[in-house]
Write a protein that holds these residues in place. Structure first.
Motif, PDB file in Angstrom:
ATOM      1  N   ASN A   1      -4.732   5.115  -2.154  1.00 49.90           N
ATOM      2  CA  ASN A   1      -5.654   5.657  -2.086  1.00 49.90           C
ATOM      3  C   ASN A   1      -5.950   6.650  -2.475  1.00 49.90           C
ATOM      4  OD1 ASN A   1      -5.504   4.004   1.322  1.00 49.90           O
ATOM      5  ND2 ASN A   1      -2.975   4.867   1.063  1.00 49.90           N
TER       6      ASN A   1
ATOM      7  N   ASP B   1     -11.604   0.409   1.742  1.00 53.58           N
ATOM      8  CA  ASP B   1     -11.439   0.423   2.923  1.00 53.58           C
ATOM      9  C   ASP B   1     -11.464   0.833   3.968  1.00 53.58           C
ATOM     10  OD1 ASP B   1      -8.744   0.968   4.340  1.00 53.58           O
ATOM     11  OD2 ASP B   1      -8.056   2.971   2.682  1.00 53.58           O
TER      12      ASP B   1
ATOM     13  N   GLU C   1       1.263  -1.074  -0.138  1.00 47.77           N
ATOM     14  CA  GLU C   1       0.163   0.037   0.113  1.00 47.77           C
ATOM     15  C   GLU C   1       1.048   1.336   0.128  1.00 47.77           C
ATOM     16  OE1 GLU C   1      -2.446   0.532   3.275  1.00 47.77           O
ATOM     17  OE2 GLU C   1      -3.597   2.137   2.301  1.00 47.77           O
TER      18      GLU C   1
ATOM     19  N   GLU D   1      -7.525   2.310  -3.479  1.00 49.86           N
ATOM     20  CA  GLU D   1      -8.566   1.915  -2.510  1.00 49.86           C
ATOM     21  C   GLU D   1      -9.295   3.332  -1.973  1.00 49.86           C
ATOM     22  OE1 GLU D   1      -6.193   1.309   1.611  1.00 49.86           O
ATOM     23  OE2 GLU D   1      -5.085  -0.603   0.325  1.00 49.86           O
TER      24      GLU D   1
ATOM     25  N   LYS E   1     -10.804  -4.612   3.384  1.00 45.03           N
ATOM     26  CA  LYS E   1     -10.134  -4.269   4.503  1.00 45.03           C
ATOM     27  C   LYS E   1     -10.980  -3.925   5.604  1.00 45.03           C
ATOM     28  CE  LYS E   1      -6.382  -2.988   3.590  1.00 45.03           C
ATOM     29  NZ  LYS E   1      -4.195  -1.724   2.790  1.00 45.03           N
TER      30      LYS E   1
HETATM   31 CA    CA Z   1      -5.863   2.280   3.008  1.00 44.77          CA
END
Ligand code: CA
Ligand code: C2E
Ligand code: CA
Ligand code: CA
Length: 275
Positions: A113, A175, A58, A145, A196
């Motif tokens: 993200n 996320d 990530e 995400e 997640k």
């Molecule tokens: Ca994230």
């Protein structure tokens, strides 16, 4: 027309001006920070809980401010969102992350993200496509995400963005699952390949049998739908065992590694391949 007394008006004007000035400062600083190379992307591994191997990194942005020191994204991403700088910043982050990911073994993917604001901005999908093309990264190796807050508003641009990028192979992860406006409706509507589960279910203060049951339920749903389930914020071996027992197939957290600079990420991958 003037509402309220004289002093009240003056106070309002002053504080508003101050706020605008402050925001303007951070906005200018952020733009300059990109130019001055004060921002960098760190990479945190997401690990297969069966094999222990890194499947994904990530991308997490860091700002090394010359005077203020290291600033965490929680401190400046909100400002970037308020001021709209997030669009420029976000494109820069995706481009950088894609460039680094292109140097990794093919089976390793990169997760980036995205803020809702970034997604709703005009040309958002094009920004991602350009980043992929310039880096020479296969779209299948990029995962975006997004959080549940994206779906609070029923937005045409959001749906178009997800559709356009899914079509070329980009994957989407939901996320911070469980912290926001959780609804199973959008899991059904949008093509998420991964959920997640938020850190608060794993290492928060209220962790217990209830969180365990929630993780189990999410993992079971994910398994049935063919989705990956990541447990976030794993700090101890006990937590790793607990989430694996609960059915999560992937894990992320300080137990495995913090977010590290690109050269250390490359070393982690090289080490795995020597074994
Ligand atoms: Ca994230
Ligand atoms: P997130 O997407 O939920 O990212 C995970 C955060 O949890 C990261 O914090 C990570 O360093 C931290 N973390 C990971 N493992 C553990 C652990 O075991 N224990 C604890 N206590 N924390 C752990 P970070 O890097 O400070 O990022 C905070 C948030 O800022 C992110 O939350 C994300 O929402 C946002 N963010 C970070 N980078 C970006 C970016 O490039 N773009 C956008 N739009 N947002 C970003
Ligand atoms: Ca998260
Ligand atoms: Ca978050």
């Amino acid at each position: 027309a003037k509402i309220g007394g004289r002093s009240q008006t003056r106070f309002f004007d002053k504080s508003m001006t101050r706020d605008l000035v402050r925001r303007r400062e951070i906005e200018d600083e952020l733009r300059a920070a990109i130019q001055r190379d004060e921002l960098s992307i760190f990479f945190q591994p997401i690990v297969d809980l069966e094999t222990g191997r890194i499947k994904t990194f990530e991308a997490l942005v860091r700002w090394f401010h010359p005077e203020k020191g290291e600033l965490r994204p929680d401190e400046f991403i909100p400002v970037a969102e308020e001021t709209g700088v997030i669009v420029t910043l976000g494109n820069w982050i995706t481009a950088q992350a894609a460039r680094v990911a292109a140097t990794w073994p093919e089976e390793v993917t990169i997760a980036v993200n995205l803020s809702p604001l970034q997604i709703r901005a005009p040309g958002a999908a094009l920004g991602i496509r350009n980043a992929l093309r310039e880096a020479g990264l296969d779209p299948k190796r990029l995962e975006l995400e997004v959080t549940e807050s994206l779906f609070v508003e029923d937005n045409h641009a959001t749906a178009a963005f997800i559709e356009e990028l899914s079509e070329i192979g980009v994957r989407f992860a939901l996320d911070d699952f469980g912290t926001g406006y959780s609804s199973l409706g959008y899991i059904n509507t949008f093509p998420f390949s991964k959920i997640k589960v938020d850190r608060s279910f794993v290492s928060g203060a209220q962790v217990g049998r209830k969180s365990d049951a929630i993780i189990r339920a999410v993992a079971e749903m994910g398994n049935t739908l063919g989705m990956d389930i990541v447990a976030e914020g794993l700090e101890t071996i006990e937590q790793v065992q607990a989430v694996r027992d609960a059915g999560c197939n992937l894990g992320q957290g300080y137990y495995f590694s913090r977010a590290v600079p690109d050269y250390l990420a490359a070393m982690l991958l090289a080490q795995e391949r020597e074994e």
